[in-house]
Design an enzyme around this catalytic site. Sequence first.
Site, short mmCIF file in Angstrom:
data_model
loop_
_atom_site.label_atom_id
_atom_site.label_comp_id
_atom_site.label_asym_id
_atom_site.label_seq_id
_atom_site.Cartn_x
_atom_site.Cartn_y
_atom_site.Cartn_z
N ASN A 293 -10.79 -3.81 7.25
CA ASN A 293 -9.66 -3.77 6.73
C ASN A 293 -9.27 -2.15 6.34
OD1 ASN A 293 -11.09 -3.32 4.41
ND2 ASN A 293 -9.76 -4.36 3.06
N GLY B 199 -12.05 -17.97 5.46
CA GLY B 199 -11.29 -17.26 6.43
C GLY B 199 -11.81 -15.75 6.14
N GLY B 200 -10.87 -14.97 6.64
CA GLY B 200 -11.11 -13.47 6.46
C GLY B 200 -11.22 -13.17 5.06
N THR C 245 -4.15 -4.18 8.25
CA THR C 245 -4.10 -5.72 7.56
C THR C 245 -3.52 -6.44 8.89
OG1 THR C 245 -2.48 -6.69 6.03
CG2 THR C 245 -1.52 -4.95 7.44
N GLU D 155 -22.39 -1.98 7.69
CA GLU D 155 -23.09 -3.32 7.71
C GLU D 155 -22.12 -4.47 7.46
OE1 GLU D 155 -26.61 -3.18 5.71
OE2 GLU D 155 -27.29 -5.34 6.09
N SER E 228 0.79 -1.26 -0.09
CA SER E 228 -0.08 -0.01 0.02
C SER E 228 0.79 1.11 -0.15
CB SER E 228 -1.03 0.01 1.29
OG SER E 228 -1.89 -0.80 1.02
N LYS F 44 -7.34 -7.40 11.76
CA LYS F 44 -8.63 -7.03 10.98
C LYS F 44 -9.76 -7.21 12.30
CE LYS F 44 -7.21 -7.64 6.52
NZ LYS F 44 -7.52 -8.42 4.92
N GLY G 269 -11.97 -21.53 0.93
CA GLY G 269 -11.37 -20.67 2.09
C GLY G 269 -12.39 -19.92 2.51
P1 NAD Z 1 -7.37 -16.93 6.93
O1 NAD Z 1 -6.41 -17.41 7.85
O2 NAD Z 1 -8.21 -16.05 7.58
O3 NAD Z 1 -7.95 -17.71 6.38
C1 NAD Z 1 -7.56 -18.90 5.29
C2 NAD Z 1 -8.62 -19.83 5.34
O4 NAD Z 1 -8.25 -20.84 4.38
C3 NAD Z 1 -8.97 -20.76 6.47
O5 NAD Z 1 -10.32 -20.73 6.84
C4 NAD Z 1 -8.38 -22.07 6.35
O6 NAD Z 1 -9.05 -23.43 7.04
C5 NAD Z 1 -8.66 -22.20 4.88
N1 NAD Z 1 -7.73 -23.13 4.19
C6 NAD Z 1 -6.57 -23.55 4.41
N2 NAD Z 1 -6.40 -24.72 3.65
C7 NAD Z 1 -7.26 -25.02 2.71
C8 NAD Z 1 -7.76 -25.68 1.61
N3 NAD Z 1 -6.77 -26.60 0.95
N4 NAD Z 1 -9.07 -25.63 0.96
C9 NAD Z 1 -9.91 -24.82 1.40
N5 NAD Z 1 -9.63 -23.89 2.62
C10 NAD Z 1 -8.55 -23.80 3.06
O7 NAD Z 1 -6.69 -15.85 6.09
P2 NAD Z 1 -7.06 -14.67 4.99
O8 NAD Z 1 -6.84 -13.42 5.65
O9 NAD Z 1 -8.56 -15.08 4.41
O10 NAD Z 1 -6.07 -14.79 3.72
C11 NAD Z 1 -5.97 -15.68 2.67
C12 NAD Z 1 -5.19 -15.42 1.80
O11 NAD Z 1 -5.75 -14.16 0.98
C13 NAD Z 1 -3.84 -15.18 2.17
O12 NAD Z 1 -2.88 -15.85 1.10
C14 NAD Z 1 -3.56 -13.65 1.88
O13 NAD Z 1 -2.21 -13.17 1.60
C15 NAD Z 1 -4.35 -13.50 0.72
N6 NAD Z 1 -5.00 -11.87 0.57
C16 NAD Z 1 -4.99 -11.24 -0.59
C17 NAD Z 1 -5.59 -10.22 -0.67
C18 NAD Z 1 -5.52 -9.41 -2.14
O14 NAD Z 1 -5.84 -8.40 -2.12
N7 NAD Z 1 -5.03 -10.21 -3.14
C19 NAD Z 1 -6.00 -9.23 0.34
C20 NAD Z 1 -6.00 -9.89 1.53
C21 NAD Z 1 -5.54 -11.24 1.62
#
Ligand code: NAD
Length: 269
Positions: free
Chosen positions: A92, A134-135, A67, A83, A21, A71, A132
Amino acid sequence: MVRGTTRLVAILGTPIAQVKSPENFNTWFASQNQDQVLIPIDMDGQSLETFIQALRGWHNLDGCVVTVPYKQSLVPLLDSLSERAAALKSVNVIRREANGKLLGDNVDGEGFLNAARKNGFQAAGTSVLVVGAGGVGSAIAYALAAAGVARLALSDPSAERTEALANVLRTHFPSLSIERAPTSLAGLNLLVNASPVGMGGTGELPLSRELLESLSAHTWVADVVTSPEITPLLALAQSKGCAIQTGPQMARAQLGNLGAFMGVTPLDI
Ligand code: NAD
């Protein structure tokens, strides 16, 4: 050059050296001759509450990109939330209002959709799979649901995370059909890897090779992983003739959403 008149925005996290950023925003501010800079802040978790209180009184600071790992932990410290940030329990970006109040939003999903729209993908009525929960996966799933996808499937080895996200989506989008990971990718309009799988040259795929055999050329394939730019999933998708979207494209497309929320750039930069 930073002057006494220069207005500030920041990016907050720890570690911070890896974030893009500062280059991205400062290049843009310079190109516009805008008297504004974005500073990286590497903050200890124990100092977070004190820092947030200091933000309220910081007159020449307009906002803060957030970041990892803050978050989620910032959510209870802010004065109000959009919301979607409230639904996702994750922010974020923070805007500092003129009265010092701090408002949080989460534009990860909008950044993804912005890039997808620029690439010509229309979400309304489509069938999508988000890998995935996650966040970032949650933010993308929420944005896709808000954009009117018809069917949304979730795949994550954590049943707890999958169920938690499915519950959020059911609450906010009652007419959306939410499904478990499909046994075939045929008929899918969009496949998104929102997990870290494929990051850092491990060569890993986020779905089994067997399931990926069923991927066809009409499915859009997107990845959030930024390094490598062409992940193993995207390479496989390209070999099958699919249109792709990369992690850096998502990150770049989100700049305008972050900047506009802080009031320092237009939406489309
Ligand atoms: P997080 O830890 O909150 O979530 C990751 C999720 O992936 C978890 O729920 C985990 O259980 C799941 N996971 C792991 N292995 C898996 C599989 N084989 N199949 C399905 N799900 C699986 O992480 P996050 O903050 O959500 O970040 C995820 C990725 O996004 C990171 O690599 C981060 O660098 C990237 N990211 C990219 C951007 C962008 O603008 N391109 C922005 C933010 C984050």
